[in-house]
Design a protein around this motif. Structure first.
Motif, short mmCIF file in Angstrom:
data_model
loop_
_atom_site.label_atom_id
_atom_site.label_comp_id
_atom_site.label_asym_id
_atom_site.label_seq_id
_atom_site.Cartn_x
_atom_site.Cartn_y
_atom_site.Cartn_z
N GLU A 30 -4.68 -8.71 1.98
CA GLU A 30 -4.77 -7.41 2.63
C GLU A 30 -5.90 -6.57 2.03
O GLU A 30 -6.28 -6.75 0.89
N ASP A 31 -6.39 -5.65 2.83
CA ASP A 31 -7.43 -4.74 2.39
C ASP A 31 -6.83 -3.76 1.38
O ASP A 31 -5.84 -3.10 1.67
N GLU A 32 -7.43 -3.68 0.20
CA GLU A 32 -6.90 -2.79 -0.84
C GLU A 32 -7.29 -1.33 -0.62
O GLU A 32 -6.73 -0.44 -1.22
N THR A 33 -8.27 -1.06 0.20
CA THR A 33 -8.74 0.31 0.41
C THR A 33 -7.86 1.01 1.44
O THR A 33 -8.27 1.27 2.56
N LYS A 34 -6.64 1.32 1.03
CA LYS A 34 -5.70 2.01 1.91
C LYS A 34 -6.17 3.44 2.14
O LYS A 34 -6.93 4.00 1.36
N ASN A 35 -5.68 4.02 3.21
CA ASN A 35 -6.04 5.39 3.59
C ASN A 35 -7.54 5.54 3.80
O ASN A 35 -8.14 6.53 3.42
N VAL A 62 -3.06 -5.34 12.56
CA VAL A 62 -3.44 -6.53 11.79
C VAL A 62 -4.95 -6.51 11.54
O VAL A 62 -5.41 -6.86 10.45
N THR A 63 -5.72 -6.06 12.51
CA THR A 63 -7.18 -6.05 12.39
C THR A 63 -7.67 -5.06 11.34
O THR A 63 -8.81 -5.17 10.87
N LEU A 64 -6.85 -4.10 10.96
CA LEU A 64 -7.23 -3.16 9.91
C LEU A 64 -6.64 -3.52 8.55
O LEU A 64 -7.16 -3.13 7.52
N ARG A 65 -5.54 -4.28 8.55
CA ARG A 65 -4.90 -4.69 7.29
C ARG A 65 -5.63 -5.86 6.63
O ARG A 65 -5.72 -5.94 5.41
N TYR A 66 -6.09 -6.79 7.43
CA TYR A 66 -6.71 -8.02 6.91
C TYR A 66 -8.19 -8.03 7.28
O TYR A 66 -8.55 -8.26 8.44
N ARG A 67 -9.04 -7.79 6.30
CA ARG A 67 -10.49 -7.68 6.59
C ARG A 67 -11.32 -8.76 5.90
O ARG A 67 -12.53 -8.78 6.02
N TYR A 68 -10.66 -9.63 5.16
CA TYR A 68 -11.37 -10.68 4.44
C TYR A 68 -11.34 -11.96 5.27
O TYR A 68 -10.27 -12.39 5.72
N HIS A 69 -12.51 -12.55 5.47
CA HIS A 69 -12.57 -13.73 6.34
C HIS A 69 -13.34 -14.87 5.69
O HIS A 69 -14.03 -14.69 4.69
#
Length: 127
Positions: free
Chosen positions: A14-19, A33-40
């Motif tokens: 998950e993306d650690e840069t919340k908020n 989902v598209t904003l939570r998981y940004r690593y590909h």
């Protein structure tokens, strides 16, 4: 009549840069989902992202070809669809493929169900 579209696998981290205010006002970015998981996976690396998807213009395919069972979901009409994967860098279309959370990933029952319920397999796939 068959266009092959490469896919890009987004993993389980998950993306650690919340908020980060990525979602419109009034929406929670954790619901997307598209904003939570940004690593590909690396773009264009077939081993990580695997097979793409296809779009078929069925108006250009004989009815007889559509009445046979597809042997491969990624190339449902073998005669009309490319065998070699389309290069990510030159494709006009791309499909983003998200693993989502383990709960969502393992929820479905399908032909890959033995891997779908294996958390270790999920984590390996999502790296």
């Amino acid at each position: 009549p068959c266009i092959s579209i490469p896919r890009l696998l987004y993993g389980s981290r998950e993306d650690e840069t919340k908020n980060s205010n990525s979602a419109p006002e009034g929406f929670d970015e954790n619901d997307f989902v598209t904003l939570r998981y940004r690593y590909h996976a690396p773009k264009g690396e077939f081993e990580a992202s695997k097979f793409g998807k296809t779009i078929i213009d069925v108006s250009r395919v004989p009815i007889k070809a559509l009445q046979t069972k597809a042997l491969n979901i990624h190339r449902p009409l073998m005669y009309y669809c490319r065998q070699d994967p389309t290069r990510y860098s030159v494709s006009l279309f791309r499909v983003n493929h998200y693993l989502d959370s383990f709960e969502a990933y393992s929820y479905r029952n399908d032909a890959r169900s033995t891997q779908r319920h294996c958390k270790e397999c999920y984590e390996k796939k999502g790296k």
